[in-house]
Structures are given as structure tokens and as C-alpha cells.
Design a protein around this motif. Structure first.
Motif, PDB file in Angstrom:
ATOM      1  N   GLY A 221       0.710  -1.364  -0.044  1.00 44.58           N
ATOM      2  CA  GLY A 221      -0.046  -0.001  -0.081  1.00 44.58           C
ATOM      3  C   GLY A 221       0.975   1.526   0.041  1.00 44.58           C
ATOM      4  N   ILE A 225       0.377   4.330  -2.951  1.00 40.57           N
ATOM      5  CA  ILE A 225      -0.214   5.711  -2.589  1.00 40.57           C
ATOM      6  C   ILE A 225       0.782   6.902  -2.481  1.00 40.57           C
ATOM      7  CG2 ILE A 225      -2.561   4.604  -1.531  1.00 40.57           C
ATOM      8  CD1 ILE A 225      -1.164   5.554   1.197  1.00 40.57           C
ATOM      9  N   LYS A 226       1.955   6.537  -2.099  1.00 36.22           N
ATOM     10  CA  LYS A 226       3.153   7.549  -2.055  1.00 36.22           C
ATOM     11  C   LYS A 226       2.919   8.680  -0.997  1.00 36.22           C
ATOM     12  CE  LYS A 226       4.144   6.225  -6.873  1.00 36.22           C
ATOM     13  NZ  LYS A 226       4.324   6.657  -8.183  1.00 36.22           N
ATOM     14  N   ARG A 227       2.056   8.492  -0.058  1.00 38.71           N
ATOM     15  CA  ARG A 227       1.728   9.534   0.885  1.00 38.71           C
ATOM     16  C   ARG A 227       1.275   8.669   2.106  1.00 38.71           C
ATOM     17  NH1 ARG A 227      -3.333  10.081   1.305  1.00 38.71           N
ATOM     18  NH2 ARG A 227      -4.767   9.549  -0.711  1.00 38.71           N
ATOM     19  N   LEU A 229      -1.357   7.586   4.977  1.00 43.34           N
ATOM     20  CA  LEU A 229      -2.624   7.221   4.788  1.00 43.34           C
ATOM     21  C   LEU A 229      -3.360   7.917   6.011  1.00 43.34           C
ATOM     22  CD1 LEU A 229      -4.843   5.343   3.563  1.00 43.34           C
ATOM     23  CD2 LEU A 229      -4.220   3.510   5.272  1.00 43.34           C
ATOM     24  N   LYS A 233      -8.791   6.178   7.642  1.00 41.48           N
ATOM     25  CA  LYS A 233      -8.896   5.761   6.620  1.00 41.48           C
ATOM     26  C   LYS A 233      -8.171   4.218   6.320  1.00 41.48           C
ATOM     27  CE  LYS A 233     -11.032   9.072   4.115  1.00 41.48           C
ATOM     28  NZ  LYS A 233     -12.549   8.923   3.850  1.00 41.48           N
ATOM     29  N   LEU A 235      -7.313   0.847   3.427  1.00 38.54           N
ATOM     30  CA  LEU A 235      -7.016   0.898   1.923  1.00 38.54           C
ATOM     31  C   LEU A 235      -7.273  -0.518   1.247  1.00 38.54           C
ATOM     32  CD1 LEU A 235      -5.303   2.950  -0.038  1.00 38.54           C
ATOM     33  CD2 LEU A 235      -3.317   1.561   0.406  1.00 38.54           C
ATOM     34  N   CYS A 267      -6.488   0.452  -6.476  1.00 37.73           N
ATOM     35  CA  CYS A 267      -6.346   0.681  -5.026  1.00 37.73           C
ATOM     36  C   CYS A 267      -7.276   1.970  -4.802  1.00 37.73           C
ATOM     37  CB  CYS A 267      -4.706   1.178  -4.942  1.00 37.73           C
ATOM     38  SG  CYS A 267      -4.289   1.565  -3.441  1.00 37.73           S
ATOM     39  N   ARG A 268      -7.982   1.709  -3.560  1.00 33.00           N
ATOM     40  CA  ARG A 268      -8.753   2.964  -3.238  1.00 33.00           C
ATOM     41  C   ARG A 268      -8.883   2.889  -1.610  1.00 33.00           C
ATOM     42  NH1 ARG A 268     -13.954   1.817  -1.727  1.00 33.00           N
ATOM     43  NH2 ARG A 268     -14.760  -0.343  -2.012  1.00 33.00           N
ATOM     44  N   GLU A 269      -8.976   4.063  -1.100  1.00 29.51           N
ATOM     45  CA  GLU A 269      -9.070   4.494   0.274  1.00 29.51           C
ATOM     46  C   GLU A 269     -10.539   4.118   0.543  1.00 29.51           C
ATOM     47  OE1 GLU A 269      -8.315   8.382   1.439  1.00 29.51           O
ATOM     48  OE2 GLU A 269      -6.024   8.198   0.885  1.00 29.51           O
TER      49      GLU A 269
END
Length: 333
Positions: A221, A225-227, A229, A233, A235, A267-269
Motif C-alpha cells: 500500500g 499511494i506514495k503519501r 494514509l 482511512k 486501503l 487501489c482505493r481508500e
């Protein structure tokens, strides 16, 4: 009388990832040394009583050798089966006894087992396992002191701990198990050796954490997402075959020394109380890196992100607050 519980898992840090990956063995003698330092740290803060989970190796009794303590240290009155259920039962009994903090030696799996027994008592989680995302690397003396400051009330739980998330696993709509870090849908029909290393069989992931600095499935993950979470939230990730013409191919450390390429199709939150349905059976569901739940033909599994994870001691904040309140100052000397 201020009470702290100790749950030290003698089996943590020894699974098959020593053979299929490059995980180091965390031997029980080192756990004895850590517990000895934990006890000395606890006594310094004024903790009066410790109850511990008995185990086949005798971690705490061995830690008590060659040290003199004024506080009472006693085993819980429980029968141990040598399984993760021991940790779950010990946590429940310690909550019933009025423990103000639980000191846990183990990895993600151990902490998950403890959380199945209690999330009402703050965790001081000391990393001695394989995948160590939930517990932290901390010197035993400091772990004991931080837990002691929380237990004695020198630093309140509201000030010195933080709330964590968890994942609730349901089978046919009924609660079945929980995870603290990750749930994986695994394309297999038996539990086998439990630990995951064959990424070709991992079809979906639901995560509470996603960091590139993690070891294990949650690192995937972080690579996507590169930031950071957000705290509220989770993932959801769908994986596919590497030779698929679609998706994003990333490389992640899925186990110690085991760095694998995986194909991310989606990929989604997800938000608190969102529920992810797995549309595959039979299959196996892995919790915090270990295959735990067999999904039989015709059964439906789902995973829900929940805010009801355990509270965890914030070591640095707790130690700063204790110092600011004079708990480490010897007045008159």
C-alpha cells in the motif's frame, strides 16, 4: 494496588519465514532479558503488582532470577495450551483483574491475539516477532517505565496513548476474527504453514496501514499511494498476475529479505465502517500476515474497517510528560 500485565509469547519470531525468507530468529533467552529490564523499569515508576501469562519456556520466572524486586510478580491462574488462544485468554483475565496496561512481547500476530481478548486496556507492544508493524522497537527498560507511568496515572491514558484501527472479518455476515494491520484474500484451500510468501496467490488486500517503510503486505500500500494514509482511512487493493497488460507493477518487501514484484489492478481508500466483500470461495483469509481462516465453498467473507482497535502507549510523549511532571526528579537529594 497498581497492576500491570505481561504477555510474552515464547513462539514469536520463529515461523517458516526463517526458511522461505530471511527472518532472524528471536530467541527466548533474549525475551527473558527484555522482560527483566521491563520489570526493573516498572518498579521504578511505582507499579506495585504484575500478573503475567505463564508459558512453556518460563520467560518471566527466568527474568526474575538474579534481581530483587519489591513489587509482587505472580502468574495468572490459567491453563496454557501453547497456542495463540493463551494470549487471548490472558488479555481477558488481565482486564478482569483490573490491569492498567498490558506489556506484550511478540509480533503482529501476538498483538492481534491479545486484541481479541481486550482492547480496553492500553497496549505497550514490544517487537519480538517477524512482521512487526503494530509493535515497536523499544528498549525494555523504557517500555517498562512508559507502561508504568500510564498504569500509575502519572500520565493519563487520554494523554499518553493513541487509538488504533482494526479490521473486522465476517463470514456470512457474522463476526469471525480481527486483524490490526492487514487482511489478505489468498487463493488456496488449506491453511498450511500459515505465513505468506507466495504473492501469486494473494488476490486482495485490506489495510489499516500503508507505509513503504513497513515490512510485510502493508508495504504494498505504501508503494502505491506514495503519501501517509489518513488516520480515519484504510486501503483496499486488488492484485493481478504480473503478465497482465493492465495495472501498476510495484516492488515491495513482503517479508524479511523477500522483495517481490506485484501487479496492482486497483487501489482505493476506504472509510470507517466501509465493508469490502470478497467474491471468492473456497479460499483462505490471512490476518496480519498469517493464514488463519478457511473460507469454505459457498461462504461469503467481508472485511470492515473499524475504529475499535486497542489504545497504544505513545512512548515518547509519555516519557516527556512524566519528566515535565517531576516523576524523574529526586527532590531533596
Amino acid at each position: 494496588m497498581t497492576l500491570v500485565g505481561i504477555i510474552a509469547n515464547p513462539a514469536s519470531g520463529k515461523d517458516i519465514r526463517r526458511l522461505v525468507a530471511h527472518g532472524s530468529v528471536f530467541d527466548n533467552i533474549e525475551k527473558v532479558n527484555i522482560v527483566r529490564r521491563v520489570l526493573l523499569g516498572l518498579e521504578t515508576t511505582g507499579v506495585e503488582r504484575v500478573l503475567y501469562m505463564p508459558d512453556y519456556f518460563g520467560i518471566v520466572p527466568m527474568a526474575l532470577e538474579h534481581v530483587h524486586l519489591n513489587m509482587t510478580v505472580e502468574p495468572l491462574k490459567m491453563y496454557c495450551e501453547g497456542t495463540q488462544d493463551d494470549s487471548t485468554l490472558a488479555a481477558k483475565l488481565l482486564e478482569d483483574e483490573g490491569a492498567k496496561c498490558l506489556i506484550i512481547l511478540g509480533g503482529d500476530g501476538t498483538n492481534r491475539a491479545v486484541a481479541k481478548g481486550s482492547v480496553a486496556v492500553p497496549f505497550m507492544s514490544v517487537s519480538t516477532g517477524t512482521n512487526n508493524i503494530f509493535p515497536c522497537m523499544v528498549e525494555g527498560t523504557i517500555a517498562g517505565m512508559a507502561a508504568g507511568f500510564i498504569a500509575t496515572g502519572a500520565v493519563s491514558a487520554e494523554e499518553g496513548t493513541f487509538k488504533t484501527k482494526r479490521l473486522d472479518v465476517m463470514i456470512d455476515g457474522r463476526p469471525s476474527d480481527i486483524a490490526l494491520v492487514d487482511v489478505a484474500l489468498y487463493d488456496d484451500i488449506f491453511l498450511g504453514s500459515k505465513a505468506i510468501w507466495n504473492m501469486d496467490k494473494v488476490k486482495e488486500l485490506v489495510l489499516t496501514q500503508a507505509k513503504p517503510s513497513n515490512i510485510g503486505l502493508s508495504s504494498i500500500g505504501g508503494m502505491v499511494i506514495k503519501r501517509p494514509l489518513p488516520q480515519d482511512k484504510g486501503l483496499h487493493i486488488v492484485l493481478g498476475p504480473l503478465d497482465s497488460g493492465e495495472g501498476l507493477e510495484i516492488t515491495a518487501p513482503v517479508a524479511p529479505g523477500l522483495i517481490k514484484a506485484v501487479k496492482v489492478l486497483d487501489c482505493r481508500e476506504i472509510s470507517m465502517e466501509d465493508e469490502i466483500v470478497f467474491d471468492m470461495s473456497p479460499a483462505v483469509i490471512a490476518l496480519d500476515g498469517e493464514r488463519e481462516v478457511e473460507l469454505l465453498p459457498g461462504k461469503k467473507a467481508s472485511v470492515r474497517l473499524s475504529k475499535n482497535g486497542p489504545r497504544v502507549v505513545d512512548i515518547e510523549r509519555t516519557m516527556w510528560l512524566a519528566v515535565q511532571r517531576g516523576r524523574m526528579t529526586n527532590h531533596g537529594k
